[in-house]
Design a protein around this motif. Structure first.
Motif, short mmCIF file in Angstrom:
data_model
loop_
_atom_site.label_atom_id
_atom_site.label_comp_id
_atom_site.label_asym_id
_atom_site.label_seq_id
_atom_site.Cartn_x
_atom_site.Cartn_y
_atom_site.Cartn_z
N ILE A 469 -3.99 7.31 -5.00
CA ILE A 469 -5.32 7.93 -4.96
C ILE A 469 -6.29 6.99 -4.25
N ALA A 470 -6.79 7.45 -3.09
CA ALA A 470 -7.76 6.66 -2.31
C ALA A 470 -9.10 7.39 -2.33
N THR A 471 -10.14 6.73 -2.82
CA THR A 471 -11.48 7.32 -2.89
C THR A 471 -12.33 6.71 -1.77
N ILE A 472 -12.85 7.56 -0.84
CA ILE A 472 -13.60 7.04 0.31
C ILE A 472 -15.00 7.67 0.37
N HIS A 473 -15.92 6.93 0.98
CA HIS A 473 -17.27 7.46 1.19
C HIS A 473 -17.23 8.51 2.29
N ALA A 474 -17.86 9.66 2.03
CA ALA A 474 -17.83 10.76 2.98
C ALA A 474 -18.52 10.40 4.30
N HIS A 475 -19.56 9.52 4.27
CA HIS A 475 -20.33 9.23 5.47
C HIS A 475 -19.81 8.04 6.24
N THR A 476 -19.20 7.11 5.57
CA THR A 476 -18.78 5.88 6.26
C THR A 476 -17.26 5.76 6.41
N GLY A 477 -16.52 6.51 5.60
CA GLY A 477 -15.05 6.40 5.64
C GLY A 477 -14.55 5.14 4.98
N GLN A 478 -15.42 4.37 4.30
CA GLN A 478 -15.00 3.14 3.63
C GLN A 478 -14.52 3.44 2.21
N LEU A 479 -13.64 2.57 1.71
CA LEU A 479 -13.15 2.73 0.34
C LEU A 479 -14.29 2.57 -0.66
N ALA A 480 -14.38 3.48 -1.60
CA ALA A 480 -15.41 3.39 -2.63
C ALA A 480 -14.95 2.52 -3.78
N GLN A 481 -13.62 2.42 -3.97
CA GLN A 481 -13.07 1.58 -5.04
C GLN A 481 -11.63 1.26 -4.70
N ASN A 482 -11.04 0.39 -5.48
CA ASN A 482 -9.65 0.02 -5.27
C ASN A 482 -8.76 1.27 -5.40
N PRO A 483 -7.74 1.44 -4.55
CA PRO A 483 -6.83 2.59 -4.69
C PRO A 483 -6.12 2.56 -6.05
N ASP A 484 -5.94 3.75 -6.64
CA ASP A 484 -5.18 3.88 -7.89
C ASP A 484 -3.74 4.23 -7.57
N ILE A 485 -2.80 3.62 -8.29
CA ILE A 485 -1.37 3.89 -8.10
C ILE A 485 -0.80 4.40 -9.42
N ILE A 486 -0.23 5.57 -9.41
CA ILE A 486 0.41 6.16 -10.60
C ILE A 486 1.89 6.38 -10.29
N SER A 487 2.74 5.92 -11.18
CA SER A 487 4.19 6.07 -10.96
C SER A 487 4.80 6.86 -12.11
N ARG A 488 5.69 7.84 -11.80
CA ARG A 488 6.44 8.58 -12.81
C ARG A 488 7.91 8.66 -12.38
N LEU A 493 5.36 0.62 -14.63
CA LEU A 493 4.25 -0.10 -14.01
C LEU A 493 4.08 -1.52 -14.56
N LYS A 494 4.16 -1.67 -15.89
CA LYS A 494 3.90 -2.98 -16.50
C LYS A 494 4.94 -4.02 -16.11
N ASP A 495 6.15 -3.57 -15.80
CA ASP A 495 7.22 -4.51 -15.42
C ASP A 495 7.25 -4.78 -13.93
N ASN A 496 6.44 -4.08 -13.15
CA ASN A 496 6.49 -4.23 -11.69
C ASN A 496 5.07 -4.35 -11.13
N LYS A 497 4.27 -5.23 -11.76
CA LYS A 497 2.88 -5.37 -11.35
C LYS A 497 2.75 -5.86 -9.91
N GLU A 498 3.66 -6.75 -9.51
CA GLU A 498 3.58 -7.31 -8.15
C GLU A 498 3.79 -6.24 -7.10
N LEU A 499 4.81 -5.39 -7.31
CA LEU A 499 5.10 -4.30 -6.36
C LEU A 499 3.91 -3.34 -6.28
N ILE A 500 3.34 -2.98 -7.42
CA ILE A 500 2.22 -2.04 -7.44
C ILE A 500 1.00 -2.65 -6.73
N GLU A 501 0.75 -3.95 -6.95
CA GLU A 501 -0.37 -4.61 -6.28
C GLU A 501 -0.16 -4.65 -4.77
#
Length: 554
Positions: A469-488, A493-501
């Motif tokens: 999940i990438a949240t971007i500003h509509a006018h500038t195209g810049q990231l509004a916050q850090n991307p979220d990563i969800i795995s199923r 996730l807790k055992d693979n923090k390095e890969l997710i980062e």
């Protein structure tokens, strides 16, 4: 004119989904409309039905649908297909007809009233279906009112027993003979269910099986739980009669079994004595050695009665050491592992488990190699088409017939969708084929394009998914916050923090470095994330999870 078309659209490359279309001029007759149960690589699919695209635009030409007997692999698709075809007339014997009506009501209440029925009360009945003259003959199978069908046309005759066997006594003599079928209009084509083309020897006789079952029920120190198919109505009838003779009480469990026994009871085929049948909830009101339970679940079906009993989820039955569990059914190909797991579970809880590997407690309703040779020699058809089984069974049936002297040039081994023509020039297979792709039933949906959905489910089942999940500003195209990563189903996730980062860092870099001129092109960002993150994850893990990029503009 003068040509009969034979088109099996199911049942010639699998066990189930049996359906054959016969077409002469502007008249069409269909034999059976069965379902096929899903295979292990079909997650979420309820069942599969025959493809009827060949009949599109020809619905008004269908003079009748003949049903050979009431098993699901022959009537299970009727509620869906009869509706799609505008409810053409249905031809069947009373038990089969009642089961079809029941299936229609289950599928859509009130739909059985739309059914146009032609009842076959006895096998000597005759039915005119346009240019087809339908006649019938007695066959032996494991359900009441099974019948073979003869379709006579100006081009020749089709003889089709449906599912069949030849019951033999201990000396090997059969109860039925088919010599009279030599008298049909020639040339004749015998279409023969071929599941027994690898089975040598003879089956146990019904008397041998019943003697074994009677002995077990009589001597059991605890409860007897017999599991079989819900459609084995004749066997359940016999067990009810045996329980009555022994002064025991019998309870039925499993939706399909209770419905089928109720139908047979209403038709007068089963007449239980008063007090023999009891509700499953009352079994604890009687001594353990006074109780017989007949239930569904012999194939290890997840929600069937026996599976719920084995896993302790049944409301009325908890397994005890003294219980005797009898598997009175054969294993449907593909169900072996499921049944092995079920038996493991039951063996841990009960001391007396009996199945076909130990004793004759089941007789197959399908023929043997000897039966196939006997019926061919009795009918003496001009042509032979083995059907209703996987391809290798059909090929073995052809080889068997040729070994007995049948001309191999007069045998056709069909595929689903094969178009076979019978005319004055003989029997031939056309190069063109009718549509026969899988039609999946999933919940309330029926679709022949669901293989795309199925492919996605297989990917999810094998490697899981990652949502970015990438949240971007509509006018500038810049990231509004850090991307979220969800795995199923991919990594914890807790055992693979390095890969997710690392994935999060790569997504951030991709968005930041995207061309400023195209920053508003969220599709491009999505595609970049899907491709590049997919490649990165494969390099790191050698897995190919489904990548679902979500770009939110704020």
């Amino acid at each position: 004119e003068g040509t009969l078309r034979i088109i099996p659209v199911g049942g010639c490359e699998e066990v189930g989904r049996n359906m054959t279309i016969y077409e002469y001029g502007s008249d069409i007759v269909i034999l059976d409309m069965g379902l096929q149960f899903p295979e292990e690589n079909m997650p979420g699919i309820d069942f599969i039905v025959p493809n009827i695209k060949y009949l599109a635009g020809k619905e008004k030409n269908i003079r009748g649908v003949v049903f050979s007997h009431g098993h699901l692999d022959h009537i299970g698709a009727a509620p869906i297909l009869l509706e799609k075809l505008g409810y053409p007339p249905v031809v069947a014997m009373p038990m089969t007809m009642a089961m079809i009506k029941d299936k229609l009501e289950d599928h859509q209440p009130g739909s059985s009233k739309k059914l146009k029925t032609i009842m076959v009360n006895k096998v000597t009945d005759r039915v005119k279906l346009g240019e087809f003259n339908a006649r019938f003959f007695q066959v032996e199978h494991s359900i009441m009112d099974a019948m073979g069908t003869i379709l006579e046309t100006p081009a020749g005759s089709i003889i089709h027993p449906g599912d069949w066997t030849m019951e033999r006594d201990a000396a090997g003599a059969t109860h039925l003979n088919y010599d009279q079928l030599q008298d049909v209009k020639r040339p004749s084509v015998l279409m023969l269910e071929s599941l027994g083309s690898l089975k040598e020897g003879r089956h146990a006789t019904y008397q041998e099986m019943y003697d074994n079952l009677y002995g077990i029920i009589a001597k059991a120190e605890g409860r007897v739980i017999i599991t079989t198919f819900g459609s084995q109505v004749e066997r359940v009838k016999w067990v009810i009669e045996a329980a009555n003779k022994l002064g025991k009480h019998l309870a039925l469990d499993g939706y399909s079994m209770k419905k089928n026994i109720e139908i047979a009871h209403n038709l007068g085929y089963i007449k239980p004595s008063k007090g023999t049948l009891i509700d499953i909830k009352r079994i604890d009101d009687y001594p353990e050695n006074n109780i017989v339970v007949v239930c569904t679940g012999a194939q290890g079906e997840e929600n069937a009665a026996l599976s719920r009993i084995a896993t302790g989820q049944h409301k009325s039955i908890k397994l005890r050491k003294k219980d005797t569990i009898i598997f009175s059914s054969s294993v449907i190909p593909g169900n072996e592992r499921t049944i092995q797991r079920l038996k493991d579970n039951i063996y841990r809880q009960a001391d007396h488990v009996i199945h076909g590997d130990l004793m004759d407690v089941h007789v197959s309703g399908h023929a043997t190699r000897r039966d196939i040779l006997d019926i061919i020699s009795q009918i003496k058809p001009d042509y032979y088409i083995p059907v209703y089984a996987n391809h290798f069974f059909l090929r073995e049936a052809k080889t068997l017939a040729m070994s007995a002297g049948f001309d191999g040039d007069k045998i056709i081994v069909p595929d689903n969708g094969s178009i076979i023509e019978l005319s004055g020039a003989g029997l031939k297979r056309l190069t063109e084929k009718a549509p026969s792709d899988y039609v999946f039933v999933d919940g309330l949906g029926v679709s022949d394009t669901q293989h795309i959905v199925l492919r996605d489910r297989q990917v999810l089942a094998e490697d899981g998914m990652i949502v970015v999940i990438a949240t971007i500003h509509a006018h500038t195209g810049q990231l509004a916050q850090n991307p979220d990563i969800i795995s199923r189903g991919f990594v914890f996730l807790k055992d693979n923090k390095e890969l997710i980062e690392d994935i999060r860092h790569k997504v951030r870099k991709m968005v930041v470095e995207s061309d400023p001129k195209n920053w508003a092109d969220t599709n491009q960002i999505r595609n970049d994330i899907r491709d590049k993150i997919g490649q990165y994850v494969f390099v790191k893990t050698e897995k190919r999870p489904m990548i679902l990029p979500v770009v939110i503009e704020v």
